[in-house]
Design a protein around this motif. Structure first.
Motif, PDB file in Angstrom:
ATOM      1  N   ASN A  64      28.945  31.034  52.269  1.00  0.00           N
ATOM      2  CA  ASN A  64      29.316  30.795  50.870  1.00  0.00           C
ATOM      3  C   ASN A  64      30.080  29.490  50.707  1.00  0.00           C
ATOM      4  N   TYR A  65      30.855  29.150  51.718  1.00  0.00           N
ATOM      5  CA  TYR A  65      31.603  27.893  51.637  1.00  0.00           C
ATOM      6  C   TYR A  65      30.656  26.701  51.655  1.00  0.00           C
ATOM      7  N   LEU A  66      29.637  26.734  52.540  1.00  0.00           N
ATOM      8  CA  LEU A  66      28.673  25.642  52.596  1.00  0.00           C
ATOM      9  C   LEU A  66      27.858  25.542  51.311  1.00  0.00           C
ATOM     10  N   LEU A  67      27.587  26.677  50.684  1.00  0.00           N
ATOM     11  CA  LEU A  67      26.863  26.641  49.416  1.00  0.00           C
ATOM     12  C   LEU A  67      27.640  25.911  48.325  1.00  0.00           C
ATOM     13  N   ARG A  74      23.980  22.755  50.037  1.00  0.00           N
ATOM     14  CA  ARG A  74      23.297  23.919  49.475  1.00  0.00           C
ATOM     15  C   ARG A  74      21.786  23.793  49.625  1.00  0.00           C
ATOM     16  N   TRP A  75      21.231  22.623  49.354  1.00  0.00           N
ATOM     17  CA  TRP A  75      19.794  22.439  49.491  1.00  0.00           C
ATOM     18  C   TRP A  75      19.353  22.477  50.956  1.00  0.00           C
ATOM     19  N   LEU A  76      20.181  21.948  51.844  1.00  0.00           N
ATOM     20  CA  LEU A  76      19.830  22.009  53.271  1.00  0.00           C
ATOM     21  C   LEU A  76      19.744  23.453  53.754  1.00  0.00           C
ATOM     22  N   ILE A  77      20.635  24.294  53.226  1.00  0.00           N
ATOM     23  CA  ILE A  77      20.579  25.714  53.601  1.00  0.00           C
ATOM     24  C   ILE A  77      19.315  26.359  53.052  1.00  0.00           C
ATOM     25  N   TYR A  78      18.876  25.913  51.879  1.00  0.00           N
ATOM     26  CA  TYR A  78      17.647  26.455  51.316  1.00  0.00           C
ATOM     27  C   TYR A  78      16.401  25.943  52.049  1.00  0.00           C
ATOM     28  N   ILE A  79      16.392  24.667  52.430  1.00  0.00           N
ATOM     29  CA  ILE A  79      15.178  24.028  52.942  1.00  0.00           C
ATOM     30  C   ILE A  79      14.946  24.325  54.423  1.00  0.00           C
ATOM     31  N   ILE A  80      15.986  24.166  55.244  1.00  0.00           N
ATOM     32  CA  ILE A  80      15.789  24.215  56.701  1.00  0.00           C
ATOM     33  C   ILE A  80      15.301  25.576  57.189  1.00  0.00           C
ATOM     34  N   PRO A  81      15.853  26.719  56.784  1.00  0.00           N
ATOM     35  CA  PRO A  81      15.331  27.997  57.313  1.00  0.00           C
ATOM     36  C   PRO A  81      13.863  28.238  56.970  1.00  0.00           C
ATOM     37  N   VAL A  82      13.472  27.977  55.730  1.00  0.00           N
ATOM     38  CA  VAL A  82      12.070  28.177  55.348  1.00  0.00           C
ATOM     39  C   VAL A  82      11.174  27.182  56.078  1.00  0.00           C
ATOM     40  N   LEU A  83      11.673  25.955  56.264  1.00  0.00           N
ATOM     41  CA  LEU A  83      10.898  24.963  57.000  1.00  0.00           C
ATOM     42  C   LEU A  83      10.686  25.394  58.447  1.00  0.00           C
ATOM     43  N   GLY A  84      11.662  26.040  59.027  1.00  0.00           N
ATOM     44  CA  GLY A  84      11.494  26.565  60.381  1.00  0.00           C
ATOM     45  C   GLY A  84      10.437  27.654  60.438  1.00  0.00           C
ATOM     46  N   LEU A  85      10.400  28.500  59.410  1.00  0.00           N
ATOM     47  CA  LEU A  85       9.361  29.536  59.388  1.00  0.00           C
ATOM     48  C   LEU A  85       7.971  28.935  59.215  1.00  0.00           C
ATOM     49  N   LEU A  86       7.871  27.873  58.422  1.00  0.00           N
ATOM     50  CA  LEU A  86       6.570  27.257  58.215  1.00  0.00           C
ATOM     51  C   LEU A  86       6.043  26.578  59.478  1.00  0.00           C
ATOM     52  N   TRP A  87       6.918  26.206  60.394  1.00  0.00           N
ATOM     53  CA  TRP A  87       6.475  25.536  61.611  1.00  0.00           C
ATOM     54  C   TRP A  87       6.202  26.522  62.741  1.00  0.00           C
ATOM     55  N   ILE A  88       6.278  27.783  62.491  1.00  0.00           N
ATOM     56  CA  ILE A  88       5.890  28.758  63.522  1.00  0.00           C
ATOM     57  C   ILE A  88       4.408  28.632  63.866  1.00  0.00           C
ATOM     58  N   TRP A 118       6.513  22.461  50.724  1.00  0.00           N
ATOM     59  CA  TRP A 118       7.878  22.962  50.577  1.00  0.00           C
ATOM     60  C   TRP A 118       8.884  21.836  50.347  1.00  0.00           C
ATOM     61  N   VAL A 119       8.818  20.826  51.182  1.00  0.00           N
ATOM     62  CA  VAL A 119       9.763  19.715  51.024  1.00  0.00           C
ATOM     63  C   VAL A 119       9.416  18.885  49.786  1.00  0.00           C
ATOM     64  N   GLY A 120       8.122  18.828  49.434  1.00  0.00           N
ATOM     65  CA  GLY A 120       7.723  18.044  48.273  1.00  0.00           C
ATOM     66  C   GLY A 120       8.327  18.551  46.976  1.00  0.00           C
ATOM     67  N   TRP A 121       8.453  19.882  46.836  1.00  0.00           N
ATOM     68  CA  TRP A 121       9.066  20.409  45.615  1.00  0.00           C
ATOM     69  C   TRP A 121      10.529  19.990  45.508  1.00  0.00           C
ATOM     70  N   TRP A 122      11.276  20.130  46.602  1.00  0.00           N
ATOM     71  CA  TRP A 122      12.687  19.763  46.559  1.00  0.00           C
ATOM     72  C   TRP A 122      12.857  18.256  46.397  1.00  0.00           C
ATOM     73  N   GLY A 123      11.943  17.481  46.996  1.00  0.00           N
ATOM     74  CA  GLY A 123      12.008  16.044  46.794  1.00  0.00           C
ATOM     75  C   GLY A 123      11.729  15.655  45.354  1.00  0.00           C
ATOM     76  N   ALA A 124      10.713  16.291  44.752  1.00  0.00           N
ATOM     77  CA  ALA A 124      10.419  16.007  43.344  1.00  0.00           C
ATOM     78  C   ALA A 124      11.569  16.419  42.446  1.00  0.00           C
ATOM     79  N   ARG A 125      12.179  17.554  42.757  1.00  0.00           N
ATOM     80  CA  ARG A 125      13.318  18.009  41.941  1.00  0.00           C
ATOM     81  C   ARG A 125      14.513  17.072  42.101  1.00  0.00           C
TER      82      ARG A 125
END
Length: 717
Positions: A64-67, A74-88, A118-125
């Protein structure tokens, strides 16, 4: 005591030293920060949790503190875990399943393409979040007129991001997936990839149509509010023009730090030495960019004939100043100290009259600062005027940027049509027969036309009435069928109004579209005709005197009435009276009902007084006639008294003569008692109360001896 002080100093030095060179110092401070983090004081509303709703273990507190540290963490916490799942799948392609494919494409390329998605959406936003600020400080500086369109980037940010993301998905699919098919791919795999590409293109088209719909709604909202605030926009433009004119003729005062001026880059006014070199460099870049842009702007202005690409023009400087409260105050002080006479404490209209073409323009410009209309404007009054201009500028911009309920309902209708279009696009993407689909859709719409036909006509009529005609705004005072209303709320199909009694009235736009709507707020200075009757004998001179008296009154009340008064004879029916008409010419419209009533009462009272002074009365004469005359005759008292005495003597002489004649007839003279009885008035009754009983004229039974005895019968001897 001295030893304790030295110990504290040593600890302080150790802590300061550890904070500068110890790597663990930052970790300790980080641990101290997240341990004491309170989720009730989160930076974002959606990250706030009440006490007891979140676990209190160290991992949850750190998460919660990092968020709440910043949007980056906050965005790194959102992006990195899902990105790790996509690279399985990609990792499996390198390890256990090197030859595994999906639709003939290796898992590695699927992981790369999914990462782009995945990264393209956050980059566009992220780009759409930063783009308004960049555009405002680049394009908005050199093109002041483009700022209103730059402000649209913020409410349209998500739709722009959706379109950019859809474009990235469609563009990246062909080189990363469609062209990476293995030689072992089947025709079914190729067909699936082709269909997927068509679906992504349909999504791109849907995103483009959605963005166009939102831009259209934003444009409608801007035009809608521009019409709604047309009067305020006109007043704001006039105020800005006045400030630009005065700023153009103002003087730079480097010796004052509280006026609007460009800071010099010598760094002498910065007490701290840190960052002076960087500030000088940034200032040099700013000066070079301004100079270059000005040179280009001169060429462009020469070609276009207007001031374009001029970041340091008076229009751009004033426009930028009124957007900031601090700069608005500094602008006010620069204008005040530039034009105030030495030794004076206030401005007068003659100080700025030379900058305007006519004296009327100078008076109108000076009225912007002289709110109390006492003939001068102090520094505080100039600052208040500039601050009001600043607040009005922000209010108008925010009002035009937001969508109200009517535009929101129109957006809902258009979104319904948009969803129908999306279904058609997806159906075409799935290779459906377009002709069959169009025929089926048309048949369905025609079958429902009898049900929704009247509603569609009403909706279209309301849209034209509201957004094209737009006869009123919220808060306007209007009159429909001679009944006055105040607009409370504007909806898409109806308007909520309040009458003079406070009753809530809902009027459909389809009905108001056929009525004459009188808008008092948008009206200029209004007047009211007043008719009254006077006596038929009223002369022309009396009417002219009445006109002179009322003209003097309206000239003395210039704040409330126009300095004009005319009276005309409308008719004299049956030669019994004269009907006069005149106009009550107010200085403003009737938007404020209480002000209008107050002014009307003042005018009517003045007319009543003027009628009395001009001796112009009604058909029945003066309203307050004088009392009737009481006739009184005054004669000398001595003459009346002598006549009374003479009349008394003559009466006594006459009575005596009559008495003598009656005495001569009987042979005896009357006794004094008889004389007194003759002189006694007849209405006096001095007899005894038994006189009627003793009257012998009524003694028909000889009872007087029985009644008139002096003693009881028993006592008779």
């Amino acid at each position: 005591m001295h030893q304790r002080t030295e110990t504290n100093d040593t600890l302080h030095q150790d802590n300061r030293r550890s904070g500068s060179w110890d790597l663990l110092g930052g970790i300790r401070r980080l641990e101290h920060s997240y341990v004491e983090f309170d989720p009730r004081r989160a930076s974002q509303a959606h990250l706030v949790y009440a006490e007891g709703d979140m676990p209190k273990n160290a991992f949850v507190k750190f998460y919660n503190y990092l968020l709440n540290v910043s949007i980056i963490t906050r965005w790194l916490i959102y992006i990195i875990p899902v990105l790790g799942l996509l690279w399985i799948p990609g990792i499996l392609s390198f390890t256990a399943y090197p030859n595994a494919t999906v639709w003939g494409v290796r898992l590695l390329w699927w992981s790369i393409w999914l990462s782009v998605i995945w990264v393209g959406w956050w980059g566009a936003r992220a780009v759409t979040l930063v783009l308004p600020y960049i555009a405002r400080h680049t394009i908005g500086v050199v093109a002041v007129g483009a700022r209103r369109y730059i402000d649209w980037l913020q409410p349209l940010g998500r739709y722009i991001a959706l379109f950019a993301w859809s474009l990235a998905v469609w563009v990246s699919f062909n080189p990363l997936i469609n062209t990476r098919k293995e030689s072992t791919a089947t025709s079914g795999d190729s067909q699936a990839l082709s269909t997927t590409a068509k679906i992504f293109f349909a999504i791109l088209e849907s995103a483009l149509i959605l963005l166009a719909e939102k831009v259209a709604i934003q444009w409608i909202a801007a035009k809608f509010h521009e019409r709604s605030y047309a009067e305020r926009v006109a007043q704001q433009k006039f105020a800005v023009r006045v400030l630009v004119t005065l700023y153009r003729h103002s003087s730079d005062m480097p010796w004052r730090s509280d006026t609007l001026r460009d800071e010099h880059g010598d760094g002498s006014h910065h007490p701290r030495k840190r960052g002076r070199l960087l500030k000088r460099a940034l200032h040099g870049v700013k000066v070079a960019a301004t100079t270059t842009t000005t040179a280009l702007g001169n060429v462009a202005s020469e070609i276009a004939g207007t001031a374009v690409l001029q970041p340091n023009s008076p229009q751009a400087v004033v426009k930028t100043a009124v957007e900031s409260a601090n700069k608005s105050r500094m602008l006010a002080r620069r204008l005040f100290y530039s034009f105030v006479k030495p030794g004076a404490h206030s401005l007068v209209v003659s100080d700025i009259a030379r900058f305007f073409p006519t004296p009327e323009d100078a008076d109108a410009a000076f009225a912007l600062f002289d709110k109390d209309m006492n003939g001068d404007a102090t520094r505080d009054e100039v600052e208040i005027a500039c601050m009001e201009c600043h607040r009005e500028q922000l209010s108008i911009e925010h009002s035009m940027r937001d969508l109200d309920s009517a535009v929101g309902r129109l957006d809902n209708i258009l979104m319904t049509v948009y969803l129908f279009i999306v279904v058609l696009l997806l159906a075409v993407a799935f290779e459906a027969q377009l002709l069959t689909l169009a025929t089926t859709t048309g048949t369905f719409i025609l079958s429902l036309s009898w049900l929704v036909g009247s509603s569609f006509v009403e909706t279209l009529t309301s849209i034209v009435f509201l957004f094209v005609k737009h006869p009123y705004d919220v808060g306007d005072r209007i009159a429909v069928d001679q009944i006055e209303y105040t607009v409370k709320e504007i909806r898409l199909l109806s308007t909520i109004m309040l009458d003079n009694g406070g009753t809530c009235v809902q009027a459909p736009h389809s009905l108001l579209n056929t009525k004459f709507v009188m808008n008092m707020r948008r009206s200029p200075q209004m007047s009211e005709m007043f008719t009254f009757d006077v006596a038929y004998a009223t002369t022309f001179e009396q009417i002219e005197k009445l006109r002179e008296l009322m003209l003097a009154f309206v000239k003395s009340e210039r704040r409330d009435f126009q300095p004009s008064f005319d009276v005309s004879i409308a008719d004299f029916p049956d030669q019994e009276k004269m009907t006069l008409t005149t106009d009550i010419k107010y200085k403003s419209n009737w938007q404020q009902g209480a002000l209008k009533v107050t002014r009307r009462n003042k005018w009517m009272t003045a007319l009543k007084t003027a009628l009395g002074q001009a001796e112009v009365y009604g058909p029945k004469g003066p309203p307050d006639p004088p009392p009737a005359v009481e006739r009184v005759t005054l004669v000398p008292w001595e003459k009346i008294d002598a006549e009374d005495h003479k009349a008394d003597e003559e009466a006594e002489t006459k009575e005596r003569a009559e008495g003598k004649r009656s005495g001569a007839g009987t042979g005896t003279s009357p006794t004094p008692q008889e004389t007194a009885a003759m002189q006694m008035p007849q209405q006096w009754t001095l007899s005894d109360h038994d006189a009627i009983i003793m009257d012998d004229s009524r003694d028909v039974f000889d009872q007087d001896t029985m009644v008139g005895v002096s003693a009881p019968l028993g006592n008779v001897p």
